[in-house]
Design an enzyme around this catalytic site. Structure first.
Site, PDB file in Angstrom:
ATOM      1  N   ARG A  54       0.838  -1.203   0.000  1.00 19.42           N
ATOM      2  CA  ARG A  54       0.000   0.000   0.000  1.00 19.42           C
ATOM      3  C   ARG A  54       0.874   1.255   0.000  1.00 19.42           C
ATOM      4  O   ARG A  54       2.050   1.223   0.378  1.00 19.42           O
ATOM      5  CB  ARG A  54      -0.940   0.040   1.201  1.00 19.42           C
ATOM      6  CG  ARG A  54      -0.241   0.082   2.561  1.00 19.42           C
ATOM      7  CD  ARG A  54      -0.218   1.464   3.209  1.00 19.42           C
ATOM      8  NE  ARG A  54       0.583   1.485   4.413  1.00 19.42           N
ATOM      9  CZ  ARG A  54       1.858   1.806   4.448  1.00 19.42           C
ATOM     10  NH1 ARG A  54       2.520   2.107   3.332  1.00 19.42           N
ATOM     11  NH2 ARG A  54       2.520   1.804   5.586  1.00 19.42           N
ATOM     12  N   GLU A  60       0.140   9.976   8.527  1.00 23.20           N
ATOM     13  CA  GLU A  60       1.280   9.126   8.909  1.00 23.20           C
ATOM     14  C   GLU A  60       1.491   9.146  10.407  1.00 23.20           C
ATOM     15  O   GLU A  60       1.491  10.218  11.028  1.00 23.20           O
ATOM     16  CB  GLU A  60       2.534   9.651   8.187  1.00 23.20           C
ATOM     17  CG  GLU A  60       3.448   8.581   7.709  1.00 23.20           C
ATOM     18  CD  GLU A  60       2.787   7.650   6.674  1.00 23.20           C
ATOM     19  OE1 GLU A  60       2.307   6.589   7.077  1.00 23.20           O
ATOM     20  OE2 GLU A  60       2.778   8.015   5.500  1.00 23.20           O
ATOM     21  N   HIS A  61       1.718   7.966  10.945  1.00 23.16           N
ATOM     22  CA  HIS A  61       1.959   7.789  12.387  1.00 23.16           C
ATOM     23  C   HIS A  61       0.785   8.306  13.209  1.00 23.16           C
ATOM     24  O   HIS A  61       0.991   8.921  14.270  1.00 23.16           O
ATOM     25  CB  HIS A  61       3.257   8.495  12.824  1.00 23.16           C
ATOM     26  CG  HIS A  61       4.492   7.734  12.423  1.00 23.16           C
ATOM     27  ND1 HIS A  61       4.935   6.633  13.112  1.00 23.16           N
ATOM     28  CD2 HIS A  61       5.347   7.912  11.387  1.00 23.16           C
ATOM     29  CE1 HIS A  61       6.037   6.171  12.519  1.00 23.16           C
ATOM     30  NE2 HIS A  61       6.297   6.923  11.467  1.00 23.16           N
ATOM     31  N   ASP A  63      -2.358   6.223  12.985  1.00 26.28           N
ATOM     32  CA  ASP A  63      -3.303   5.101  13.147  1.00 26.28           C
ATOM     33  C   ASP A  63      -3.256   4.560  14.578  1.00 26.28           C
ATOM     34  O   ASP A  63      -4.288   4.293  15.177  1.00 26.28           O
ATOM     35  CB  ASP A  63      -3.086   3.997  12.086  1.00 26.28           C
ATOM     36  CG  ASP A  63      -1.691   3.387  12.066  1.00 26.28           C
ATOM     37  OD1 ASP A  63      -0.762   3.957  12.692  1.00 26.28           O
ATOM     38  OD2 ASP A  63      -1.511   2.324  11.421  1.00 26.28           O
ATOM     39  N   ASP A 206      -2.136  -0.759   7.717  1.00 23.01           N
ATOM     40  CA  ASP A 206      -1.620  -1.543   6.591  1.00 23.01           C
ATOM     41  C   ASP A 206      -2.475  -2.770   6.321  1.00 23.01           C
ATOM     42  O   ASP A 206      -2.873  -3.051   5.190  1.00 23.01           O
ATOM     43  CB  ASP A 206      -0.174  -1.989   6.871  1.00 23.01           C
ATOM     44  CG  ASP A 206       0.733  -0.814   7.173  1.00 23.01           C
ATOM     45  OD1 ASP A 206       0.308   0.323   6.932  1.00 23.01           O
ATOM     46  OD2 ASP A 206       1.850  -1.029   7.656  1.00 23.01           O
ATOM     47  N   LYS A 250      11.594  -1.957  10.414  1.00 21.20           N
ATOM     48  CA  LYS A 250      10.932  -1.391  11.600  1.00 21.20           C
ATOM     49  C   LYS A 250      11.101  -2.234  12.846  1.00 21.20           C
ATOM     50  O   LYS A 250      11.147  -1.707  13.951  1.00 21.20           O
ATOM     51  CB  LYS A 250       9.436  -1.202  11.320  1.00 21.20           C
ATOM     52  CG  LYS A 250       9.036   0.210  10.989  1.00 21.20           C
ATOM     53  CD  LYS A 250       9.498   0.697   9.648  1.00 21.20           C
ATOM     54  CE  LYS A 250       8.827   0.013   8.506  1.00 21.20           C
ATOM     55  NZ  LYS A 250       9.317   0.363   7.178  1.00 21.20           N
TER      56      LYS A 250
HETATM   57  P1  ADP Z   1       7.877  -2.449   5.064  1.00 19.11           P
HETATM   58  O1  ADP Z   1       7.887  -0.957   5.177  1.00 19.11           O
HETATM   59  O2  ADP Z   1       8.223  -2.910   3.699  1.00 19.11           O
HETATM   60  O3  ADP Z   1       6.622  -3.057   5.621  1.00 19.11           O
HETATM   61  P2  ADP Z   1       9.159  -3.597   7.415  1.00 19.11           P
HETATM   62  O4  ADP Z   1      10.401  -3.103   8.072  1.00 19.11           O
HETATM   63  O5  ADP Z   1       7.902  -3.449   8.160  1.00 19.11           O
HETATM   64  O6  ADP Z   1       9.093  -2.903   5.990  1.00 19.11           O
HETATM   65  O7  ADP Z   1       9.329  -5.174   7.104  1.00 19.11           O
HETATM   66  C1  ADP Z   1       9.845  -5.713   5.924  1.00 19.11           C
HETATM   67  C2  ADP Z   1      10.258  -7.176   6.135  1.00 19.11           C
HETATM   68  O8  ADP Z   1       9.249  -8.049   5.583  1.00 19.11           O
HETATM   69  C3  ADP Z   1      11.515  -7.551   5.371  1.00 19.11           C
HETATM   70  O9  ADP Z   1      12.693  -7.219   6.086  1.00 19.11           O
HETATM   71  C4  ADP Z   1      11.360  -9.066   5.208  1.00 19.11           C
HETATM   72  O10 ADP Z   1      11.755  -9.739   6.371  1.00 19.11           O
HETATM   73  C5  ADP Z   1       9.865  -9.218   5.039  1.00 19.11           C
HETATM   74  N1  ADP Z   1       9.540  -9.292   3.596  1.00 19.11           N
HETATM   75  C6  ADP Z   1       9.109  -8.309   2.798  1.00 19.11           C
HETATM   76  N2  ADP Z   1       8.940  -8.743   1.514  1.00 19.11           N
HETATM   77  C7  ADP Z   1       9.260 -10.063   1.514  1.00 19.11           C
HETATM   78  C8  ADP Z   1       9.307 -11.083   0.516  1.00 19.11           C
HETATM   79  N3  ADP Z   1       8.989 -10.840  -0.753  1.00 19.11           N
HETATM   80  N4  ADP Z   1       9.685 -12.307   0.894  1.00 19.11           N
HETATM   81  C9  ADP Z   1      10.023 -12.560   2.167  1.00 19.11           C
HETATM   82  N5  ADP Z   1      10.003 -11.660   3.151  1.00 19.11           N
HETATM   83  C10 ADP Z   1       9.638 -10.400   2.848  1.00 19.11           C
HETATM   84  P1  NG1 Z   2       5.310   0.464   7.474  1.00 18.35           P
HETATM   85  O1  NG1 Z   2       6.208   1.541   7.110  1.00 18.35           O
HETATM   86  O2  NG1 Z   2       4.646  -0.106   6.306  1.00 18.35           O
HETATM   87  O3  NG1 Z   2       5.966  -0.647   8.262  1.00 18.35           O
HETATM   88  C1  NG1 Z   2       4.097   1.385   9.762  1.00 18.35           C
HETATM   89  C2  NG1 Z   2       2.935   0.743  10.533  1.00 18.35           C
HETATM   90  C3  NG1 Z   2       1.591   1.433  10.292  1.00 18.35           C
HETATM   91  C4  NG1 Z   2       1.696   2.940  10.457  1.00 18.35           C
HETATM   92  C5  NG1 Z   2       2.889   3.467   9.645  1.00 18.35           C
HETATM   93  C6  NG1 Z   2       3.114   4.941   9.868  1.00 18.35           C
HETATM   94  C7  NG1 Z   2       2.964  -1.651  10.957  1.00 18.35           C
HETATM   95  C8  NG1 Z   2       2.692  -2.994  10.413  1.00 18.35           C
HETATM   96  N1  NG1 Z   2       2.786  -0.640  10.141  1.00 18.35           N
HETATM   97  O4  NG1 Z   2       4.072   1.078   8.395  1.00 18.35           O
HETATM   98  O5  NG1 Z   2       0.607   0.911  11.176  1.00 18.35           O
HETATM   99  O6  NG1 Z   2       1.787   3.307  11.814  1.00 18.35           O
HETATM  100  O7  NG1 Z   2       4.089   2.785   9.967  1.00 18.35           O
HETATM  101  O8  NG1 Z   2       2.020   5.690   9.489  1.00 18.35           O
HETATM  102  O9  NG1 Z   2       3.340  -1.541  12.107  1.00 18.35           O
HETATM  103 MG    MG Z   3       5.914  -2.878   7.639  1.00 20.14          MG
END
Ligand code: ADP
Ligand code: NG1
Ligand code: MG
Length: 476
Positions: A54, A60-61, A63, A206, A250
């Site tokens: 998405r 942002e920040h 929810d 999300d 994150k």
């Molecule tokens: P995002 O902003 O993309 O949600 P996060 O920090 O919340 O980032 O988490 C992303 C994590 O999700 C990656 O470090 C990985 O561990 C997992 N991930 C994302 N895409 C894939 C994929 N295609 N296959 C396996 N794991 C994935």
């Molecule tokens: P991303 O950047 O996709 O991991 C996170 C949080 C959301 C929201 C945004 C900031 C999770 C799974 N997602 O998103 O709930 O707080 O940051 O707006 O924790």
């Molecule tokens: Mg995430």
């Protein structure tokens, strides 16, 4: 569909995830996934799930503070091919070799998620989803074992919610494999709780949009109870995503949870100052509601009640007339040391002002009386102000992100902002339709001039997007 007093379409409360036949484009990708599945497990998959990423247009920040946000599902997704296995193991293979094969017994899911000898490895996100689903599936329906092959093309760690696509896909496939039917809203709620097992105290935006998303419109997502309302975007507006080439996982730092904690403490401090029972307050919306004020009025409350210097834990405990230990328990601060300081005023100001921007953004988008050019200008300003606030008050931007926002504006965007949690990742810019291809080309040239980091391709760094459909199950 029902319509509210503004004539907007409201999602039917108990809509189910659709079971679809793949179109030609998806079929090609599924064939690659099927091949990978067969060469790993020697059997054919029985079904597939597709869950999109998405982009958050604004909000942002906020929810996790209880405020509405305005995201849309994107084209990029996580695809999973699935079959039931006869034993009680979960086997996971990924088309991308950087995500290594994983296998464990269904009984060991929680132990594997908690395994502190490794960080937030990719398979743990999947297991979080399985765990969340198993908690709601009646015992007699629990699947024996799962064979899964995963293939995602959402840039990871970049604010486009690759993590929630993976967690939500695991929830959906586990529920489907158990021959259980749950509504989109229920799946979104389960997925939001499930992702918290990875360690981040997310707000649920999300997982909500990846299930509720619809082709053709963005969505106003409201919480408690979870609701999705279509937001029709102006016809001449195109939203372009660009990657800053800085990534941030994150779950691997305390940055995100610190912001959640700061907002909670700010809400509790305001409640205490205004003689409300602070222990019952968890979110900034709770204190707003208990005071019966508007978000604009809350901005004045914040500037009166909270000081600019960072607060120490001792100062907060003293003000709340409690001990550090009790505060840790009530306000979920277990992971922070006594030395941690908290910027309460800055974070609360961002939240209340951003909540107001979301309302304006949705209202302007659907306003008929405003000329199209003026609409886009106003939406652009709201997005740019959101970015300034994230950079200055929320301190969750990154130098690469700020410079990308500047570049986007110099290339003709009407507004641009960090999208997702930040500390790197992507920006989203609003551009007029007739200027999109020129905008994309010039921005790419500018990015190319500053240099392309290892692991990135210039061609993939900038792309226009449009609202896409949420999660679906596919049979071939
Ligand atoms: P995002 O902003 O993309 O949600 P996060 O920090 O919340 O980032 O988490 C992303 C994590 O999700 C990656 O470090 C990985 O561990 C997992 N991930 C994302 N895409 C894939 C994929 N295609 N296959 C396996 N794991 C994935
Ligand atoms: P991303 O950047 O996709 O991991 C996170 C949080 C959301 C929201 C945004 C900031 C999770 C799974 N997602 O998103 O709930 O707080 O940051 O707006 O924790
Ligand atoms: Mg995430």
């Amino acid at each position: 569909m029902s319509h509210d007093t503004n004539g907007r379409c409201n999602m039917e409360p108990e809509e189910q995830v659709p079971i679809l036949q793949p179109d030609e484009k998806l079929f090609k990708r599924l064939n690659i996934l099927i091949e990978h599945f067969r060469s790993t497990y020697n059997v054919k998959p029985s079904f597939f799930v597709r869950v999109p990423g998405r982009v958050n247009l604004i909000g942002e920040h906020i929810d996790y503070c209880g405020y509405a946000v305005c995201p849309m599902a994107i084209e990029q997704d996580v695809l999973v091919a699935v079959a039931v296995s006869k034993d009680s193991d979960i086997r996971l293979t990924n088309v991308d070799p950087k995500y290594k094969y994983f296998q464990c017994n269904v009984k060991d899911v929680s132990v594997c998620i908690r395994d502190a000898s490794s960080g937030p490895d990719w398979y743990k996100y999947f297991l979080c989803g399985v765990k969340g689903a198993l908690e709601v599936i009646p015992e007699e329906c629990v699947p024996s074992g799962i064979l899964a092959a995963i293939w995602g093309n959402i840039p990871p760690n970049s604010g486009l919610s690759s993590s929630s696509a993976l967690v939500s896909a695991a929830v959906l496939l586990t529920v489907h494999i158990s021959q259980h039917q749950l509504s989109k809203r229920r799946l979104a709620t389960i997925s939001a709780s499930a992702e918290r097992y990875i360690g981040t105290q997310g707000g649920g935006m999300d997982q909500a949009i990846v299930f509720l998303g619809k082709a053709g419109s963005a969505m106003l997502i409201e919480f408690n109870p979870l609701r999705g309302t279509d937001v029709t975007l102006p016809e001449t507006a195109v939203f372009v995503i660009a990657h800053s080439q800085a990534c941030h996982n994150k779950a691997s730092t305390t940055d995100y949870n610190l912001r959640v904690a700061e907002c909670r403490l700010a809400a509790q401090m305001i409640a205490r100052k205004r003689n409300k029972p602070w222990q019952r307050v968890q979110r900034l919306i709770d204190v707003q509601e208990s005071l019966g004020m508007t978000v604009d009025e809350m901005v004045s409350v914040v500037t009166t009640d909270l000081h600019e210097e960072p607060y120490t834990l001792n100062e907060i405990s003293k003000n709340l007339d409690t001990t550090n230990e009790k505060l840790r328990e009530i306000s979920l601060l277990q992971s922070f040391s006594d030395a941690q300081t908290f910027k309460l005023r800055q974070r609360a100001l961002h939240v209340y002002q951003e909540a107001a921007r979301v309302v304006k953004f949705c209202r302007i988008s659907e306003e008929n009386a405003v000329m199209e050019d003026e609409k886009l200008r106003q939406l652009g300003n709201l997005m740019s102000n959101s970015h300034i606030s994230l950079r200055k008050l929320y301190e969750c931007s990154h130098p690469n992100v700020d410079s990308l926002v500047d570049k986007a504006m110099a290339c003709g965007a009407l507004g641009a902002r960090l999208t997702g949690a930040g500390w790197g990742g992507c920006i989203v810019a609003i551009v007029t339709k007739d200027k999109v291809s020129q905008f994309v080309d010039t921005l790419k040239k500018e990015i190319g001039r500053s240099g392309i980091k290892d692991g990135f391709k210039l061609g993939d760094l900038v792309f226009p997007t449009e609202p896409n459909q949420g999660a679906a199950i596919y049979m071939t």
